[in-house]
Design an enzyme around this catalytic site. Structure first.
Site, short mmCIF file in Angstrom:
data_model
loop_
_atom_site.label_atom_id
_atom_site.label_comp_id
_atom_site.label_asym_id
_atom_site.label_seq_id
_atom_site.Cartn_x
_atom_site.Cartn_y
_atom_site.Cartn_z
N VAL A 75 13.08 1.30 -6.30
CA VAL A 75 13.71 1.41 -7.61
C VAL A 75 14.33 2.80 -7.80
CG1 VAL A 75 12.16 -0.29 -8.65
CG2 VAL A 75 11.50 2.13 -8.71
N HIS A 93 13.53 -5.14 -7.16
CA HIS A 93 12.56 -4.76 -8.19
C HIS A 93 13.18 -3.94 -9.32
CE1 HIS A 93 9.15 -5.28 -4.99
NE2 HIS A 93 9.63 -6.43 -5.43
N THR A 114 8.28 -1.01 4.92
CA THR A 114 7.56 -1.80 3.91
C THR A 114 6.23 -2.26 4.49
OG1 THR A 114 7.59 -3.74 2.47
CG2 THR A 114 8.82 -3.92 4.54
N CYS A 145 17.03 -6.12 -30.90
CA CYS A 145 18.39 -5.95 -30.34
C CYS A 145 18.38 -6.34 -28.87
CB CYS A 145 18.91 -4.54 -30.59
SG CYS A 145 19.01 -3.45 -29.17
N GLU A 179 3.45 2.43 11.06
CA GLU A 179 2.17 1.69 11.09
C GLU A 179 2.38 0.23 11.41
OE1 GLU A 179 0.44 1.87 7.23
OE2 GLU A 179 0.07 4.03 7.32
N ASN A 218 8.56 1.04 11.37
CA ASN A 218 7.44 1.49 10.54
C ASN A 218 6.47 2.26 11.43
OD1 ASN A 218 5.05 1.54 8.84
ND2 ASN A 218 5.94 -0.17 7.70
N GLN A 260 13.39 -2.94 -1.97
CA GLN A 260 12.33 -3.10 -2.97
C GLN A 260 12.22 -1.83 -3.81
OE1 GLN A 260 8.63 -4.99 -1.00
NE2 GLN A 260 9.90 -4.30 0.69
P1 OAD Z 1 4.31 0.42 0.45
O1 OAD Z 1 3.96 1.72 -0.15
O2 OAD Z 1 3.39 -0.72 0.23
O3 OAD Z 1 4.45 0.60 2.02
C1 OAD Z 1 5.16 1.67 2.57
C2 OAD Z 1 5.32 1.42 4.04
O4 OAD Z 1 6.20 2.42 4.56
C3 OAD Z 1 4.01 1.51 4.84
O5 OAD Z 1 3.91 0.39 5.69
C4 OAD Z 1 4.19 2.80 5.66
O6 OAD Z 1 3.58 2.72 6.93
C5 OAD Z 1 5.69 2.87 5.79
N1 OAD Z 1 6.23 4.22 5.99
C6 OAD Z 1 5.73 5.40 5.56
N2 OAD Z 1 6.53 6.41 5.91
C7 OAD Z 1 7.58 5.86 6.59
C8 OAD Z 1 8.74 6.39 7.21
N3 OAD Z 1 9.03 7.69 7.18
N4 OAD Z 1 9.59 5.53 7.81
C9 OAD Z 1 9.33 4.19 7.83
N5 OAD Z 1 8.25 3.64 7.26
C10 OAD Z 1 7.38 4.46 6.64
O7 OAD Z 1 5.80 0.09 -0.01
P2 OAD Z 1 6.52 -1.30 -0.21
O8 OAD Z 1 6.19 -2.25 0.88
O9 OAD Z 1 7.95 -0.99 -0.46
O10 OAD Z 1 6.72 -2.74 -6.38
O11 OAD Z 1 5.86 -1.79 -1.55
C11 OAD Z 1 6.31 -2.95 -2.12
C12 OAD Z 1 6.22 -2.86 -3.61
O12 OAD Z 1 4.91 -2.51 -4.03
C13 OAD Z 1 7.08 -1.76 -4.24
O13 OAD Z 1 8.44 -2.14 -4.39
C14 OAD Z 1 6.44 -1.58 -5.57
C15 OAD Z 1 5.01 -1.53 -5.11
O14 OAD Z 1 4.10 -1.80 -6.07
C16 OAD Z 1 6.96 -2.60 -7.68
O15 OAD Z 1 7.00 -1.52 -8.24
C17 OAD Z 1 7.20 -3.90 -8.39
#
Ligand code: OAD
Length: 231
Positions: free
Chosen positions: A86, A102, A171, A114, A198, A196, A84
């Site tokens: 970018v 994404h 995620t 264009c 959490e 994760n 997910q």
């Molecule tokens: P989030 O920021 O929502 O979640 C991040 C997750 O990573 C959380 O559950 C944390 O507990 C976990 N985390 C943090 N540090 C970590 C580590 N060192 N190892 C493993 N896990 C860890 O991110 P996404 O789920 O990717 O979309 O968010 C989804 C989408 O929401 C993104 O792609 C973006 C955002 O808005 C767009 O930009 C369209």
């Protein structure tokens, strides 16, 4: 499948923690400027936010988690990497064929007649908003909230759910359709493992949930498979 958590140890803030938005870059909720409506309401503000992120990402390097996933490609008969994110860090770590659900923050598209579909951005982004060679403003080449994901990556992600082992890494599992993929994979018979620090809404759906940092657990998993990604 990876999310923002895999890049956290590279120094890129995640969007959410404990399910709530994390303020970063001076924005209380960094996802608000990622809504498609912001493009027509205030494109300069959108580009200030994206330019800030591009600057940050440009300074970051892939971490041990990205490197371990890249190295794992040689340890499995088939490894599909769906992200997910970018930030392009998987590719910089050496992964190929990465499915970017994404989009990619280093790409932009022309908003003018264009309609150039892929303009590569450079750091620093200037002017704000950056312009296409045709003189029209560009928009970020990422999927924004309120937009439909591109067919190609979505189809590739669905195809990747037909596997033996599905790792859900870093995620929060609240953004669709990505959040559906682990469940879909389980339906196809995969063993689904969440990595994760959490608990997330996916925790109770998966077969095994490991509370760990991707940058620590993935190299350990790779070592169990007889590989290494260290110096
Ligand atoms: P989030 O920021 O929502 O979640 C991040 C997750 O990573 C959380 O559950 C944390 O507990 C976990 N985390 C943090 N540090 C970590 C580590 N060192 N190892 C493993 N896990 C860890 O991110 P996404 O789920 O990717 O979309 O968010 C989804 C989408 O929401 C993104 O792609 C973006 C955002 O808005 C767009 O930009 C369209």
């Amino acid at each position: 499948m990876t999310g923002a958590g895999i890049s956290a140890e590279s120094g890129i803030p995640t969007f959410r923690k404990n399910g709530r938005p994390v303020p970063w870059g001076g924005y209380d909720d960094p996802t608000t400027l990622s809504h498609v409506d912001s493009l027509s309401e205030d494109i300069e503000a959108v580009w200030r936010w994206f330019s800030y992120r591009i600057g940050l990402i440009g300074e970051c390097k892939p971490n041990a988690g990205h490197l371990a996933l890249a190295a794992m490609a040689t340890r499995f008969e088939r490894l599909n990497l769906v992200t997910q994110n970018v930030d392009g860090l998987h590719q910089r770590a050496g992964s190929s064929g990465v499915v970017e659900l994404h989009g990619n923050i280093w790409r932009a598209r022309c908003l003018g007649e264009c309609g150039a579909p892929e303009v590569l951005l450079e750091m620093p982004v200037a002017p704000i908003p950056p312009q296409c060679s045709c003189g029209s403003p560009l928009r970020p080449g990422v999927v924004m909230y309120g937009e439909v994901l591109e067919d190609g990556p979505v189809a590739a992600a669905h195809a990747a759910t037909k596997c033996d082992l599905f790792l859900v890494i870093g995620t929060s599992g609240v953004v669709w359709p990505a959040a559906l993929l682990p469940v879909e994979s389980k339906r196809h018979g995969a063993f689904v493992v969440e990595i994760n620090p959490e608990e997330t809404p996916l925790t109770e759906e998966v077969d095994l949930s490991i509370r760990a940092l991707a940058g620590e657990l993935l190299p350990a998993l790779l070592a169990q498979l007889g590989g290494s990604c260290g110096p």
